[in-house]
Each structure stands twice: as C-alpha cells, then as structure tokens.
Design a protein around this motif. Sequence first.
Motif, PDB file in Angstrom:
ATOM      1  N   HIS A  60       0.831  -1.205   0.000  1.00 47.59           N
ATOM      2  CA  HIS A  60       0.000   0.000   0.000  1.00 47.59           C
ATOM      3  C   HIS A  60       0.871   1.263   0.000  1.00 47.59           C
ATOM      4  N   MET A  61       1.926   1.230   0.798  1.00 49.43           N
ATOM      5  CA  MET A  61       2.828   2.370   0.860  1.00 49.43           C
ATOM      6  C   MET A  61       3.497   2.609  -0.490  1.00 49.43           C
ATOM      7  N   LEU A  62       3.920   1.536  -1.154  1.00 51.75           N
ATOM      8  CA  LEU A  62       4.575   1.661  -2.464  1.00 51.75           C
ATOM      9  C   LEU A  62       3.638   2.248  -3.511  1.00 51.75           C
ATOM     10  N   VAL A  63       2.390   1.790  -3.503  1.00 49.04           N
ATOM     11  CA  VAL A  63       1.395   2.290  -4.470  1.00 49.04           C
ATOM     12  C   VAL A  63       1.194   3.785  -4.295  1.00 49.04           C
ATOM     13  N   TYR A  64       0.957   4.227  -3.058  1.00 45.20           N
ATOM     14  CA  TYR A  64       0.701   5.644  -2.813  1.00 45.20           C
ATOM     15  C   TYR A  64       1.949   6.490  -3.041  1.00 45.20           C
ATOM     16  N   THR A  65       3.122   5.945  -2.723  1.00 45.38           N
ATOM     17  CA  THR A  65       4.363   6.686  -2.936  1.00 45.38           C
ATOM     18  C   THR A  65       4.601   6.911  -4.421  1.00 45.38           C
ATOM     19  N   ALA A  86       1.090   6.977   8.355  1.00 45.76           N
ATOM     20  CA  ALA A  86      -0.364   7.152   8.324  1.00 45.76           C
ATOM     21  C   ALA A  86      -1.069   5.870   7.897  1.00 45.76           C
ATOM     22  N   LEU A  87      -0.484   5.172   6.931  1.00 42.70           N
ATOM     23  CA  LEU A  87      -1.139   3.965   6.405  1.00 42.70           C
ATOM     24  C   LEU A  87      -1.211   2.841   7.421  1.00 42.70           C
ATOM     25  N   LEU A  88      -0.184   2.718   8.252  1.00 39.36           N
ATOM     26  CA  LEU A  88      -0.153   1.615   9.213  1.00 39.36           C
ATOM     27  C   LEU A  88      -1.312   1.696  10.218  1.00 39.36           C
ATOM     28  N   PRO A  89      -1.498   2.841  10.908  1.00 39.53           N
ATOM     29  CA  PRO A  89      -2.676   2.928  11.786  1.00 39.53           C
ATOM     30  C   PRO A  89      -3.983   2.925  10.999  1.00 39.53           C
ATOM     31  N   TRP A  90      -3.934   3.432   9.762  1.00 35.76           N
ATOM     32  CA  TRP A  90      -5.163   3.461   8.966  1.00 35.76           C
ATOM     33  C   TRP A  90      -5.629   2.054   8.597  1.00 35.76           C
ATOM     34  N   PHE A 135       2.982  -6.273  13.421  1.00 40.05           N
ATOM     35  CA  PHE A 135       3.771  -6.869  12.334  1.00 40.05           C
ATOM     36  C   PHE A 135       4.224  -5.775  11.360  1.00 40.05           C
ATOM     37  N   GLY A 136       3.330  -4.836  11.067  1.00 37.34           N
ATOM     38  CA  GLY A 136       3.660  -3.740  10.165  1.00 37.34           C
ATOM     39  C   GLY A 136       4.773  -2.858  10.701  1.00 37.34           C
TER      40      GLY A 136
END
Length: 274
Positions: A60-65, A86-90, A135-136
């Motif tokens: 998810h992080m790679l896609v948004y980046t 932000a993505l991890l807690p989201w 884990f994230g």
Amino acid sequence: MEYSLEKKAAKKKTNLISKTISDLKQYKEFIFYNSKYELKVQVANTLLGYVWWLLDPLFHMLVYTIMVTFIFNGRMEGFAVFVFCALLPWKWYTSTIMNSANCVKAKLGILNQTYIPKFVLPLTQIIVNFTKFIFGLIILFPMIFIFDLKLSFHFFEIIIVIFVNALFLYGCSLLIAHYGVFFKDIKNVLTHVVRLWFYLSPGLYSLDQVPESVRFLWWLNPNTTLFESYRNVIMFESPPLYLPLAILGIISLGLIYLGLSKLNKYDKAYLKMS
C-alpha cells in the motif's frame, strides 16, 4: 427532583462500568482464544500466511508513494516513511471498523444459544488487527535505516499514541457493532465513508499543503492528531501532540461509554434479529 435524577444516572453509570469490568474478567479467556482463532483463520486463508501481514502495508505504501511522487510530482524527503506512518494505523482502522460492522450480527446464532457480552466481539477485532499493526511496525525499522532517519527517546512515546488510537477505535467499533445489527447496508456505506475519511486526513499530504484559512477544519478530524503524533515520534524526533491526544482520549472514553450503553440496552433485542 434534579438531585434524584442525577443520583439515578450516576448509579446507572456505575452499574454499567462494574458490569463491564466483571464481564471482562469472566470472559478474558474467551477474548484471548477467540482472537487467536480469528488470526489462525485469516492466516489459513492466505498463501503467504503471516508474511502477508508484513507485505500488505508495504505494498500500500509503495502504491501511494509511486502515485504521489511520479504521477502528481510530489516531492518530500522520506516521503515513503511519511505515508507509512499514516497507512499503518489506517489499516488498523479500516480492518477493525469494517469487521466490527458484522461482528455481532454474524454471531447471532451462537448468541442465541449462550450468553456472550457483546462488547467483547469488537474488542476481539481490535486485538486481531492490532497484531497485524505490530507486524507492520517491523517494516518500519529497515525503512528508517534506508531513509537515514534518526530515532530519539521520543520514539517510546508511540505507546501513548497507540493507546489513544486504540481507545478511539474501540469507541467507534462499539457503536458500529450496534448499528450493524439493524442496518443491513452499513458495511457498504462504511466502505465509501472510510475512503473519503482517509482523503480528508493528512495521510498523503502534510498539513502545510492545506490552505491556512481552512486548516482548522482538519484538526476536527481525529486522524490529524494521530497521524501527526505518529510522525513526530517516528520521523521528527519530537513528542506527540499531547493536548490534542488528551482531548481525543476524553472523547474516546465518551464514545466507549455510549457504545457500551447501546450494547447493554439492546442486548436482548439483538437476538430477535436472527
């Protein structure tokens, strides 16, 4: 008369809290084993098992980046970590909220046969998805090394941010679990609400990019406090936003009490919905 009503309300509140604590002690083993079972089921349904819990937030992080950096020409040092904070807690948010919408309704068959306090069902979802959140966090450390970010003692204050995050999420989950029994389309509605909520949160952009004239509106969004606090302790060697976190914590306790009240009040009504 007013004194009598206030006394009655205080007694009711005390009874609800004491009942919740009592049920929590009595059903702590159920919470543990049910959470463990949910985790095993989710792992059994994937080819990569536990590894997927590491890869999912990373992808998810790679896609948004890639989207922001190359398509929209966004430039920010350590942007991948910025987004990941932000993505991890989201991911913890979305998985818990969506699963909570069905957690009572899906178990009405069992609930008709045996008594289980309804508040433990969304609590299970919190624990299950928090495990994935942990884990994230493992991914975070090599990212910090790759982007040459420095960790300070403020990093340990992430525990406070996580605690407030969990309180707020639990308050939301209790209410969603209640309304999920009565509204069949709540999960479909939540899909769009949650997506919009993320884009109205400073997850892919910083608060500096929000026009100053309307920036105060972003502070009405709980995610602003949480995302900024995560970034402070992880990226910027700064303390979390203690005052907004304290306010959010108080609001969260109110949501939890309201959610517990709803679940307790409609306990028998749920069974009629099966």
